[in-house]
Scaffold this motif. Structure first.
Motif, short mmCIF file in Angstrom:
data_model
loop_
_atom_site.label_atom_id
_atom_site.label_comp_id
_atom_site.label_asym_id
_atom_site.label_seq_id
_atom_site.Cartn_x
_atom_site.Cartn_y
_atom_site.Cartn_z
N THR A 65 0.03 -11.73 6.10
CA THR A 65 1.30 -11.07 5.30
C THR A 65 2.16 -12.23 4.63
O THR A 65 2.55 -12.18 3.70
CB THR A 65 2.23 -10.65 6.44
N VAL B 194 3.69 -2.57 13.35
CA VAL B 194 4.71 -3.09 12.60
C VAL B 194 6.20 -2.17 13.05
O VAL B 194 7.38 -2.82 13.24
CB VAL B 194 4.68 -2.91 10.81
N PHE C 273 2.38 -2.96 -0.28
CA PHE C 273 3.54 -3.38 0.62
C PHE C 273 4.50 -2.74 0.57
O PHE C 273 5.23 -2.54 1.75
CB PHE C 273 3.71 -4.98 0.17
N ARG D 233 0.59 -13.09 1.44
CA ARG D 233 0.29 -11.74 0.60
C ARG D 233 -1.11 -11.09 0.13
O ARG D 233 -1.54 -10.87 -0.88
CB ARG D 233 1.38 -11.80 -0.55
N ALA E 47 -1.69 -3.71 0.23
CA ALA E 47 -1.40 -4.26 1.19
C ALA E 47 -2.72 -4.03 2.25
O ALA E 47 -3.15 -5.17 2.80
CB ALA E 47 -0.11 -4.05 1.96
N LEU F 117 4.08 0.43 2.82
CA LEU F 117 3.89 0.00 4.28
C LEU F 117 5.13 -0.26 4.80
O LEU F 117 5.33 0.21 6.04
CB LEU F 117 2.71 -0.95 4.46
N HIS F 118 5.88 -0.90 4.25
CA HIS F 118 7.31 -1.32 4.57
C HIS F 118 8.03 -0.21 4.89
O HIS F 118 8.79 0.24 5.93
CB HIS F 118 8.10 -2.33 3.65
N TYR G 189 5.73 -8.29 6.53
CA TYR G 189 5.53 -7.11 5.65
C TYR G 189 6.84 -7.10 4.87
O TYR G 189 6.73 -6.57 3.58
CB TYR G 189 5.07 -5.80 6.36
N GLU H 234 0.69 0.20 10.78
CA GLU H 234 1.92 0.73 10.66
C GLU H 234 2.53 0.90 12.10
O GLU H 234 3.83 0.65 12.35
CB GLU H 234 1.77 2.15 10.17
#
Length: 684
Positions: free
Chosen positions: A405, A259, A219, A408, A209, A222-223, A197, A256
């Motif tokens: 991911t 990650v 993206f 993408r 994303a 979320l990152h 990500y 989330e």
């Protein structure tokens, strides 16, 4: 061009009786002669056994060939007649007890298929002699059931990986600064969800994303949110050496949390939402979980856990006003952690269809090899719109998310599967790739045609199924209804994807599990751990760079030459396709014969009156064991037990006829759609 008469001869250092027995078995031909994809014996009133052979492949359209078997002299000669084309093949065996010569004469072979008519006689002769050589290898026990797709050649493997990454667009960029940011994300968190990500955010920050029923995150968003959540994890003490549990349906919050756990260094244990409270309690204790993140609807499953285990709400409906949610943790705006000693790992629970689920530590992908492996068999491209109704706590759903991911892809998540709603989402979101488990394929096919045609599915070009066998009848119906977009993935939590069948494979051989992807070594081994001959049945072993890192709470599977035992039994055919006969522990011995339930399940799946079927082995006083069938009939069907037994009697061996036939309203399944055979009980 082929002539009307073609002769081929082959010699063997084998007794004539052994060759006769193999050549007279209809299953010899799809296993040992390329171009024949399947062979089914038909129930007819003809004096001679009638076979339906699927022929074609390698760019040749697949068709059905009806063949009659005429034995001219027992032990010495037989003929395969194609009355529709006026052609036949005559086979004669001559020899003594130790040596045998086989003579094959083809008459009017060019009529069988139009492409064949354009080939020289030598091609037909070579094809026949090569197939007969495999017959000899089968009798002699030659160790030929081993396929390596790049795993034993590092140079070839790396070249294949680079080719896939460049052709798919995964590593191509026209801006050096963007490329450096991508590499920076991967350098910090590796080829994990966190690294994936981060790299995708660097390349395409504003691309969507994840889209679920409530939110849509880019993206970049979320990152950033997962980094803030990772900071909260670290502040609360959830970091390296700890593990958290996730009991969630498919939604952005679950992604989330996974990650964030990776960024903080904490392991994330993915709990199956279909587990009873008692098993959830056992898993929490066994894995010594430091905290639980639970969707509100599953609060009853964790109600009686020790109060010193922190609980957080993973969706946005807290069960009580004082419960902290993921949004609350993100709002703390804690600084994200520095690079942990290693990214947190994901622990997936095995399906538990035969007992208590085991925790399997999934490794972080080692470079781009994991992505390249899947892309070598399924044509995913960059910027896909990927709908994943398969549970993320399942290896297949999780694997698809990890691959998304790298390419993408925009991932669409649904927390519950409904067949018509699935088609609606595909049409509305212009979904290009659908990630499913087999029961979802069945449910889509169960929709009436007028319902399916309401939705524009023209964007859909990949339907990838994994998690359980796809019945051959289901494969054929799906291909005919939706076109050549189906891919069947065979694998497990322990070995990831071991083989993949594309639509061409499935058109030719609807029951195949396909071929090994790039970087995979696959073998069918006998009891001595040596490969068995092509066409012979043995235990399936797999080696690749995606093997799991071991169970957290159980002894690992057997190993041979760097390959893991899948626990399944099957065979390789002459074209290099894998076929899975069933689980090793499902095989029964009835009257001294080895019998696998799947052959009966496959046969019954072709009955139009049958919606679902499961077959198990049960004790029998006379034969040691016998088969029992559990059948779900379609509405209005007049199917009865005698009809089921008579149907099987004419298609499979007599030892495979189920003595017991029980009709049910539905079959017991776990949340990923696997049938829970251990819960089925046959009549006594």
């Amino acid at each position: 061009m082929v002539t009307d008469v073609i002769d081929a001869v082959a010699e063997f250092a084998a007794p004539r009786k052994a060759l006769w027995d193999v050549l007279l078995d209809p299953q010899t031909y799809p296993r040992l002669f390329p171009g024949i994809g399947a062979c089914e014996q038909l129930d007819t009133v003809d004096a001679h056994p009638t076979l339906n052979m699927r022929v074609g492949g390698h760019g040749i359209e697949v068709g059905l060939l009806r063949v009659q078997l005429h034995v001219t002299k027992a032990g010495e000669g037989f003929e395969l007649h194609c009355p529709e084309h006026g052609s036949f093949a005559a086979v004669r065996l001559r020899g003594d007890g130790e040596h045998t010569r086989v003579y094959v004469t083809f008459f009017k072979a060019g009529r069988v298929h139009p492409v064949l008519a354009q080939l020289p006689n030598s091609t037909v002769v070579t094809w026949a002699q090569s197939g007969l050589k495999r017959v000899g290898d089968l009798i002699a026990g030659a160790p030929t059931s081993l396929i390596v797709n790049g795993e034993d050649s590092p140079v070839r493997l790396q070249a294949g990986v680079v080719k896939r990454m460049v052709s798919s667009g995964v590593v191509r960029t026209y801006r050096p600064d963007v490329g450096l940011k991508q590499i920076g994300g991967l350098a910090k968190w590796g080829f994990s969800l966190a690294g994936g990500y981060a790299a995708a955010a660097a390349h395409s920050p504003q691309r969507a994303a994840v889209i679920d029923d409530r939110y849509s995150s880019t993206f970049d968003q979320l990152h950033a949110r997962s980094s803030a959540l990772a900071g909260a994890f670290t502040a609360l003490g959830f970091g390296p050496g700890t593990a958290i549990g996730l009991l969630c349906r498919n939604h952005t919050g679950m992604v989330e949390a996974m990650v964030a756990a990776g960024k903080s260094g904490a392991d994330a244990v993915l709990l199956n939402t279909g587990l009873p409270a008692r098993q959830v309690e056992e898993i929490v204790a066994r894995h010594q979980l430091s905290a639980l993140f639970v969707d509100s609807e599953f609060e009853h499953l964790v109600r009686y856990l020790p109060i010193d285990i922190p609980r957080f709400t993973s969706d946005d409906v807290p069960p009580d006003p004082g419960r902290t949610t993921l949004e609350d943790l993100i709002a703390m705006r804690q600084e994200p952690p520095r690079k942990p000693p290693r990214p947190g790992r994901l622990v997936v629970l095995t399906s538990g269809t035969s007992g208590t689920p085991k925790g399997a530590r999934r490794p972080h992908p080692k470079g781009f090899g994991t992505v390249a492996a899947l892309l070598s068999r399924i044509p995913f491209g960059t910027n896909e719109t990927m709908f994943i109704p398969a549970p993320l706590f399942h290896t297949w759903g999780l694997g698809a998310l990890q691959i998304s991911t790298a390419i993408r892809a925009t991932v669409v998540l649904g927390d519950r599967f409904d067949a018509e709603d699935c088609l609606r989402r595909i049409a509305e979101q212009r979904v290009t790739a659908l990630i499913v488990v087999p029961i979802m394929v069945n449910r889509i096919l169960d929709l009436p045609t007028h319902v399916r045609t309401r939705y524009d599915l023209s964007s859909l070009r990949i339907v990838a199924s994994c998690g359980a066998p796809l019945a051959g009848a289901t494969v054929q119906k799906f291909l005919d209804a939706f076109g050549d977009i189906l891919y069947n993935v065979y694998g497990s939590t322990e070995v990831s994807w071991a083989s993949i069948a594309d639509s061409a494979d499935l058109r030719m051989s609807p029951t195949t599990a396909g071929r090994p992807p790039l970087g995979t070594k696959l073998a069918v081994l006998g009891p001595d751990r040596r490969p068995v001959p092509v066409g012979a049945t043995g235990r399936i072993f797999v080696g690749n760079h995606m093997l799991f890192d071991g169970y957290t709470d159980a002894t690992p599977p057997d190993e041979a030459d760097g390959m893991l035992d899948t626990g399944d039994v099957g065979y390789l055919d002459a074209a290099g396709k894998l076929f899975v006969a069933g689980r090793d522990d499902e095989m029964i011995i009835s009257g001294g014969e080895n019998v696998f339930p799947r052959a009966v399940e496959e046969a019954l799946s072709h009955l139009p009156q049958v919606s679902e079927v499961a077959v198990i082995g049960v004790p029998d006083h006379e034969f040691g064991q016998r088969l029992a069938a559990f059948v779900v009939k379609r509405p209005g069907s007049g199917l009865d037990s005698d009809m089921v037994r008579n149907y099987i009697r004419h298609r499979v061996s007599r030892f495979s006829v189920p003595r017991d036939v029980t009709f049910l309203d539905s079959l017991p399944r776990n949340p990923t759609g696997k049938i829970l055979k251990r819960t089925l009980i046959a009549p006594t």
